[in-house]
Design a protein around this motif. Structure first.
Motif, PDB file in Angstrom:
ATOM      1  N   LEU A 207       0.835  -1.209   0.000  1.00  0.00           N
ATOM      2  CA  LEU A 207       0.000   0.000   0.000  1.00  0.00           C
ATOM      3  C   LEU A 207       0.870   1.259   0.000  1.00  0.00           C
ATOM      4  N   ASN A 210       1.937   2.058  -3.299  1.00  0.00           N
ATOM      5  CA  ASN A 210       0.812   2.197  -4.238  1.00  0.00           C
ATOM      6  C   ASN A 210       0.644   0.980  -5.146  1.00  0.00           C
ATOM      7  N   GLN A 212      -1.119  -2.948  -5.778  1.00  0.00           N
ATOM      8  CA  GLN A 212      -2.398  -3.565  -5.444  1.00  0.00           C
ATOM      9  C   GLN A 212      -2.145  -4.925  -4.766  1.00  0.00           C
ATOM     10  N   SER A 268      -5.647   0.362   4.770  1.00  0.00           N
ATOM     11  CA  SER A 268      -5.793   1.339   3.671  1.00  0.00           C
ATOM     12  C   SER A 268      -6.181   2.694   4.246  1.00  0.00           C
ATOM     13  N   GLU A 272      -4.132   6.094   4.296  1.00  0.00           N
ATOM     14  CA  GLU A 272      -4.804   7.027   3.372  1.00  0.00           C
ATOM     15  C   GLU A 272      -4.646   6.607   1.917  1.00  0.00           C
ATOM     16  N   LYS A 273      -4.932   5.327   1.655  1.00  0.00           N
ATOM     17  CA  LYS A 273      -4.850   4.799   0.287  1.00  0.00           C
ATOM     18  C   LYS A 273      -6.217   4.282  -0.122  1.00  0.00           C
ATOM     19  N   ASP A 274      -6.539   4.480  -1.380  1.00  0.00           N
ATOM     20  CA  ASP A 274      -7.831   4.021  -1.876  1.00  0.00           C
ATOM     21  C   ASP A 274      -7.583   2.999  -2.996  1.00  0.00           C
ATOM     22  N   ILE A 275      -7.060   1.834  -2.594  1.00  0.00           N
ATOM     23  CA  ILE A 275      -6.699   0.815  -3.583  1.00  0.00           C
ATOM     24  C   ILE A 275      -7.505  -0.450  -3.275  1.00  0.00           C
TER      25      ILE A 275
END
Ligand code: NAD
Length: 324
Positions: A207, A210, A212, A268, A272-275
């Motif tokens: 994460l 970045n 997946q 996530s 602060e990740k939106d994956i």
């Protein structure tokens, strides 16, 4: 709670096998901070030289680059040692399914060599890493010592054999052995890389980069994720356990239960990740749910884990952010 007040005689000598690995290096760090003499025996196979280099200038620390498969090395390393914390082994259920003969050599023969060396050198306490995998297909939760099922992998078998040998070494030779059945340990210095890496450090680093992550199965499997500080506490307290409970194995966990998919989304969010994750095939030898009853360790070792899953995750994330 915790291990702050767990103290030993000032001139105590500890041998940590697998001390260049994740759990072993954290044990070495704590023991050195407490001022004890620490020997680390490791062949740097899955461990890292940087986990040795960080202590090498401390006078109380000695590194022995050696293999637990060699009895003479084990005998030499245990001379004048008070406590052995045997962590050296190869982990990973799927990898053990690919190479069972190698696991037999390292995890069974290696542990037996260490017990024999400890016996010959009159070591006071022999504490060793077992695993929650010894519960195999036993479906009931929480997992309780004495209620084990059929094993699902060569790795699990090696840990069960360790426990049987340890029980015998206590009974026949009077060596005080204590088995610690770790449940999904996580924390600083756990290797996030490679096909066999543990899920938490892998997710965190993917994460952060970045990438997946892949969730094996549907993500609805649950685990009793255990922060490293709790594992250190169990090891230190086992070194002070009474002779009467030698030969036994104990669950070492927090006693909670987290679903992998929930853990993924909490990580996530924290990062602060939106994956969205990818879902892959289930892994051979994996169990669906795991959660420990820790009352045996609590009652007989005085184990009182003080780090919750959430506190541990926060500390682990901070470490990976700084050390990636
Ligand atoms: P790790 O791979 O980070 O550490 C293992 C260490 O043992 C490495 O430094 C490696 O180089 C060393 N080693 C391997 N073979 C050796 C040999 N033949 N001779 C000398 N040293 C050797 O793994 P870890 O996660 O720190 O695991 C430590 C112990 O805890 C292992 O026994 C493992 O089976 C057990 N365990 C770990 C977990 C977990 O969640 N991490 C769970 C259950 C049990």
């Amino acid at each position: 709670m915790g291990y702050e007040n767990v103290e030993f005689e000032k001139d105590s000598v500890f041998l940590v096998t697998g001390g260049a690995g994740f759990i072993g290096s954290n044990l070495c760090e704590t023991l050195l901070k407490k001022g004890y003499e620490v020997r680390c025996l490791d062949n740097l196979s899955t461990g890292k030289k940087e986990n040795v280099d960080m202590f090498i200038n401390i006078p109380q620390y000695t590194f022995i680059n050696g293999d637990v498969r060699d009895l003479e090395t084990c005998i030499e390393a245990t001379k004048n040692v008070d406590y052995v914390l045997h962590q050296a082994a190869w982990g990973s259920v799927p990898r053990s399914i690919e190479m069972p003969l190698f696991y037999e050599e390292v995890n069974i023969k290696g542990a037996l060599n260490m017990m024999e060396a400890a016996r010959q050198n009159g070591v006071k306490k022999f504490v060793y890493a077992s695993s929650s995998s010894v519960y195999g297909d036993e479906p009931n939760l929480p997992k309780q010592e004495g209620r084990e099922g059929n094993l699902l992998s060569p790795y699990a078998l090696t840990k069960r054999v360790n426990e049987e040998y340890a029980k015998l070494y206590t009974k026949i030779y009077g060596l005080d052995t204590y088995g610690l059945r770790y449940f999904n340990v996580f924390g600083k210095r756990q290797d996030p890389n490679g096909a066999y890496a543990a899920v938490l450090p892998k997710f965190i680093t993917q994460l952060l980069n970045n990438e997946q992550p892949i969730i094996n199965g549907d993500g609805k499997q649950s685990r009793d994720f255990t922060y490293i500080e709790n594992v250190i506490e169990a090891n230190l307290k086992a070194c002070q356990a009474p002779h009467e409970v030698a030969g036994e194995a104990f669950n070492v966990a927090y006693g909670g239960r987290e679903y992998l998919i929930d853990v993924y989304y909490s990580l996530s969010k924290a990062l602060e990740k939106d994956i969205e994750p990818n879902f892959g095939a289930e892994r051979a030898g994996d169990i669906k749910h795991s959660n420990a009853d820790i009352s045996k360790a609590r009652n007989l070792l005085g184990y009182e884990p003080s780090w919750s899953f959430e506190q541990g995750i926060e500390a682990a994330i901070d470490w990976y952010k700084e050390n990636l």
